[in-house]
Design a protein around this motif. Structure first.
Motif, PDB file in Angstrom:
ATOM      1  N   TYR A   1     -18.730 -85.284  85.751  1.00  0.00           N
ATOM      2  CA  TYR A   1     -18.025 -85.790  86.938  1.00  0.00           C
ATOM      3  C   TYR A   1     -18.837 -85.569  88.214  1.00  0.00           C
ATOM      4  O   TYR A   1     -18.314 -85.695  89.312  1.00  0.00           O
ATOM      5  CB  TYR A   1     -16.660 -85.108  87.071  1.00  0.00           C
ATOM      6  CG  TYR A   1     -15.763 -85.378  85.889  1.00  0.00           C
ATOM      7  CD1 TYR A   1     -15.383 -86.691  85.574  1.00  0.00           C
ATOM      8  CD2 TYR A   1     -15.308 -84.352  85.072  1.00  0.00           C
ATOM      9  CE1 TYR A   1     -14.581 -86.954  84.472  1.00  0.00           C
ATOM     10  CE2 TYR A   1     -14.511 -84.610  83.971  1.00  0.00           C
ATOM     11  CZ  TYR A   1     -14.155 -85.903  83.674  1.00  0.00           C
ATOM     12  OH  TYR A   1     -13.366 -86.171  82.590  1.00  0.00           O
TER      13      TYR A   1
ATOM     14  N   SER B   1      -9.892 -88.967  87.674  1.00  0.00           N
ATOM     15  CA  SER B   1     -10.808 -89.177  86.564  1.00  0.00           C
ATOM     16  C   SER B   1     -10.099 -89.683  85.316  1.00  0.00           C
ATOM     17  O   SER B   1     -10.725 -90.155  84.399  1.00  0.00           O
ATOM     18  CB  SER B   1     -11.519 -87.870  86.235  1.00  0.00           C
ATOM     19  OG  SER B   1     -10.585 -86.915  85.793  1.00  0.00           O
TER      20      SER B   1
ATOM     21  N   ILE C   1     -16.821 -86.421  92.051  1.00  0.00           N
ATOM     22  CA  ILE C   1     -15.630 -87.119  92.528  1.00  0.00           C
ATOM     23  C   ILE C   1     -14.576 -86.175  93.090  1.00  0.00           C
ATOM     24  O   ILE C   1     -13.719 -86.594  93.848  1.00  0.00           O
ATOM     25  CB  ILE C   1     -15.006 -87.982  91.395  1.00  0.00           C
ATOM     26  CG1 ILE C   1     -14.736 -87.126  90.158  1.00  0.00           C
ATOM     27  CG2 ILE C   1     -15.910 -89.134  91.052  1.00  0.00           C
ATOM     28  CD1 ILE C   1     -14.089 -87.900  89.012  1.00  0.00           C
TER      29      ILE C   1
ATOM     30  N   ARG D   1     -16.176 -92.543  86.906  1.00  0.00           N
ATOM     31  CA  ARG D   1     -16.456 -93.357  88.110  1.00  0.00           C
ATOM     32  C   ARG D   1     -15.915 -94.774  87.986  1.00  0.00           C
ATOM     33  O   ARG D   1     -14.990 -95.143  88.680  1.00  0.00           O
ATOM     34  CB  ARG D   1     -17.961 -93.407  88.431  1.00  0.00           C
ATOM     35  CG  ARG D   1     -18.547 -92.071  88.828  1.00  0.00           C
ATOM     36  CD  ARG D   1     -19.627 -92.215  89.848  1.00  0.00           C
ATOM     37  NE  ARG D   1     -20.774 -92.963  89.357  1.00  0.00           N
ATOM     38  CZ  ARG D   1     -21.710 -93.470  90.134  1.00  0.00           C
ATOM     39  NH1 ARG D   1     -21.621 -93.315  91.443  1.00  0.00           N
ATOM     40  NH2 ARG D   1     -22.728 -94.109  89.634  1.00  0.00           N
ATOM     41  N   CYS D   2     -16.479 -95.603  87.104  1.00  0.00           N
ATOM     42  CA  CYS D   2     -16.021 -96.985  86.988  1.00  0.00           C
ATOM     43  C   CYS D   2     -16.057 -97.355  85.516  1.00  0.00           C
ATOM     44  O   CYS D   2     -17.131 -97.424  84.913  1.00  0.00           O
ATOM     45  CB  CYS D   2     -16.937 -97.872  87.835  1.00  0.00           C
ATOM     46  SG  CYS D   2     -16.654 -99.629  87.610  1.00  0.00           S
TER      47      CYS D   2
ATOM     48  N   ALA E   1     -21.309 -87.193  89.595  1.00  0.00           N
ATOM     49  CA  ALA E   1     -21.882 -88.359  90.267  1.00  0.00           C
ATOM     50  C   ALA E   1     -23.412 -88.320  90.300  1.00  0.00           C
ATOM     51  O   ALA E   1     -24.035 -88.721  91.274  1.00  0.00           O
ATOM     52  CB  ALA E   1     -21.333 -88.480  91.690  1.00  0.00           C
TER      53      ALA E   1
END
Lengths: 127, 539
Positions: B432, B478, B458, A66-67, B434
């Motif tokens: 992945y 990613s 994502i 994500r970040c 979230a």
């Protein structure tokens, strides 16, 4: 997220996607009497910073979904409220030391990180 | 007209136009019996177009060949016959290369070079030469006596098209090579110097008239050191460029009565030249492909070592910290027995995780060496899925919704390998996903079991959905921040292929992904599926 018991400010915000490292560092910091908030990526860290009083130190992993560390630092720099929170990058990638984004951080520690080194670093900013 | 049809129409028209253009150039080279030329670039153009642009654009070849031959004076039936031969040649070559060789148009493996030579250059060209010359004989354009040497000329011309023109077009086409770095300035200078040296040498060797000084000393084989240099240093692209430059200069030389291959008539000179160039092109292409394959293997090894050392450091970190915490607690005698036990258990867990990563690395080497062995036994997927979910950390387990069928789904598989597949896909979905729930469902479809793992994370862009099953590949979205070897999905695919099953992904950026694994309920077949790059052993 977070080992947060009272509304007193946190000493350390730990941003680390690896659950094992996050848990272990969290316990190590708590054992030493620090209040540590734990989040798993840069986005959660930014959200946390916007909703809590400033911590005294941010321990930041580099490669996260994500970040990651780099995006987090860029966004941190843009925010006047927490742009000045000292940040220490803890990474497994030695090449991070050469990245432009880390110029604004207090230090870069390489994994596997030594317990004494990390506690000494935290002590420097949180005592 | 739909976008797809409009696109194909443009490709067909462009291909037909390009075909006519390069064919006119080929026919200018003293055509045998008016049609069979000793240099036939359209063969290479057609093959490259079908492989690189659109395999269904064969109509461009047919139209181009028909117009060219009608323009050269063939009657409509003869031009149609020749066009049929030329089209079948291109379609058969493209089909055979895909079907039997898993062909890479970048010719970056020895198998690609060998397949191009055997299936396309030597094989498919027989079709065009035979149908083309047959059409000329049936249409009374040539006598039966002339058929032999016309056929030879035709076949050699088409062969050269596949060996000299097709590799140039295919290797110059842009491809995404994840392990390649952009060329340095030094390398660009070397490439330019090499090309200049090749052109100068080819002009010196193939452009001399017989009465010029040292003409008898100028032997064609002297070009080989430069071709070898090109192949070894610049792989198949270097080989293709050097071969093309040399051929163009040598043919132009022979066409203007120069060079070491003069035997009276241009057609005879060109036959000697073509045989020489065919051998030179084959040798150089094979050498270039081997050099490229070797370079890729070295880059893969370096990349593996760098990724492995990086990824081992993270769990090593947790292990080291826990071990130091345990030591501290024991030395200072200030830790409770529960706390010491916690530390010891965590250490054990981290060691297990590290051995898992080391095992992954060993798997890669086993798979690459074809030594992955499956130990087949009855396995209940219902039980296996529950075991995998139970092993997750509590916070991860809370996110997983297991929708297994009530009945048991029992099949003949390798328990630990199927476990590895599910664990891998599930940890990806969690990583992945979230932080949203992850659904795991199990079903049976005839004689196949189906496991689907769905996240709401994502997602993966359409362009990345095939690529992620490759080695060291992650989806673009990613890759910047991803963790792990980038080998998980590759290992998953190799194991599932070996078990005679399939794995695919459906995904949308920002909305999540569904990975579906299908496994046959019976024992794995004896051989892996045709697309599998490595042969996997079974017992």
């Amino acid at each position: 997220m977070g080992i947060e018991a009272s509304r007193a400010p946190f000493d350390v915000l730990l941003v680390e996607d690896d659950a094992d490292v996050r848990e272990t560092l969290g316990i190590a910091l708590t054992d030493e009497g620090y209040r540590a908030a734990l989040v798993s990526d840069g986005l959660s860290a930014l959200e946390w910073l916007r909703t809590h009083p400033k911590p005294r130190l941010i321990l930041l992993d580099w490669m996260m979904p994500r970040c990651g560390g780099e995006s987090f630092l860029l966004q941190r720099a843009r925010d006047p409220v927490f742009a000045d929170v000292p940040t220490v990058v803890v990474t497994a990638d030695a090449r991070v030391r050469e990245a432009a984004a880390v110029r604004s951080v207090a230090a870069v520690l390489l994994k596997p990180v030594d317990l004494d080194t990390i506690l000494e670093t935290v002590r420097r900013y949180c005592s | 007209m739909s976008t797809m049809t409009a696109r194909r129409f443009i490709i067909v028209v462009a291909l037909a136009g390009a075909y006519i253009l390069v064919a006119r150039f080929g026919l200018a080279m003293d055509a045998v019996s008016g049609f069979a030329t000793l240099v036939w670039p359209p063969t290479g153009l057609s093959l490259a177009a079908l492989l690189l642009v659109d395999e269904d654009a064969w109509a461009g070849v047919a139209i181009g060949a028909f117009v060219t031959n009608a323009w050269a004076g063939a009657t409509v039936p003869v031009a149609l016959g020749i066009a049929l031969g030329n089209t079948l040649e291109a379609v058969a070559a493209a089909w055979a290369l895909r079907r039997f060789a898993d062909f890479h148009p970048s010719i970056d493996r020895l198998n690609d070079a060998l397949a191009l030579v055997a299936l396309a250059a030597l094989g498919s060209t027989l079709i065009s030469a035979t149908i083309g010359v047959g059409s000329l004989v049936l249409g009374h354009r040539i006598d039966v006596e002339a058929a032999g040497h016309t056929w030879r000329a035709w076949w050699l011309g088409d062969t050269m098209g596949d060996l000299v023109v097709a590799p140039l077009l295919m290797t110059m086409a842009p491809v995404r090579r994840s392990l390649d770095e952009p060329p340095s300035r030094r390398r660009i200078v070397e490439a330019l110097a090499l090309e200049a040296a090749t052109i100068a040498s080819a002009v010196w060797l193939f452009g001399a008239r017989s009465n010029q000084p040292m003409a008898s000393f100028r032997e064609a084989y002297m070009i080989f050191p430069l071709l070898v240099w090109a192949a070894l240093r610049f792989g198949s692209r270097g080989a293709a460029v050097a071969t093309f430059s040399t051929s163009a200069i040598a043919i132009a030389g022979a066409a203007s009565g120069r060079g070491p291959f003069l035997h009276g008539r241009l057609a005879d000179s060109l036959v000697s030249l073509q045989v020489f160039m065919a051998i030179a092109a084959t040798t150089t292409l094979i050498l270039g492909a081997i050099a490229q394959e070797r370079r890729h293997a070295l880059a893969l090894r370096d990349s593996l070592l760098s990724v492995a050392s990086h990824e081992l450091r993270t769990p090593l970190s947790a292990l080291q910290l826990r071990a130091q915490m345990l030591t501290r607690g024991m030395i200072h005698r200030d830790a409770s027995a529960e706390r010491l036990e916690d530390d010891a258990l965590a250490i054990e867990r981290h060691v297990k995780r590290l051995s898992g990563l080391v095992e992954d690395l060993l798997d890669i080497s086993r798979i690459m060496a074809g030594r992955l062995r499956l130990q087949i036994e009855p396995v209940d997927l219902n039980v296996l899925l529950r075991e995998v979910v139970d092993r997750l950390a509590p916070e991860e387990r809370e996110r997983v919704r297991l929708e297994a069928t009530g009945a048991s789904v029992v099949g003949q598989w390798d328990r630990s390998r199927v476990d590895q597949v599910v664990t891998n896909l599930l940890s990806n979905a969690i990583k992945y996903g979230a932080e949203a729930p992850v659904e795991v469902s199990l079903g049976c479809d005839g004689d196949r079991a189906r496991i689907a793992i769905r996240d709401q994370g994502i997602g993966i862009a359409a362009a990345d959905q095939e690529r992620i099953f490759g080695r060291f590949e992650r989806a673009q979205e990613s890759s910047k921040n991803a963790v792990g070897f980038g080998l998980g999905l590759w290992i998953v695919k190799q194991i599932v292929d070996a078990a005679g099953g399939s794995v695919h992904v459906k995904s949308e950026l920002g909305k999540g992904s569904i990975f579906t694994v299908e496994l046959p309920l019976g024992a794995a077949p004896e051989a892996p599926s045709p697309g599998s790059p490595e042969r996997l052993a079974h017992r």
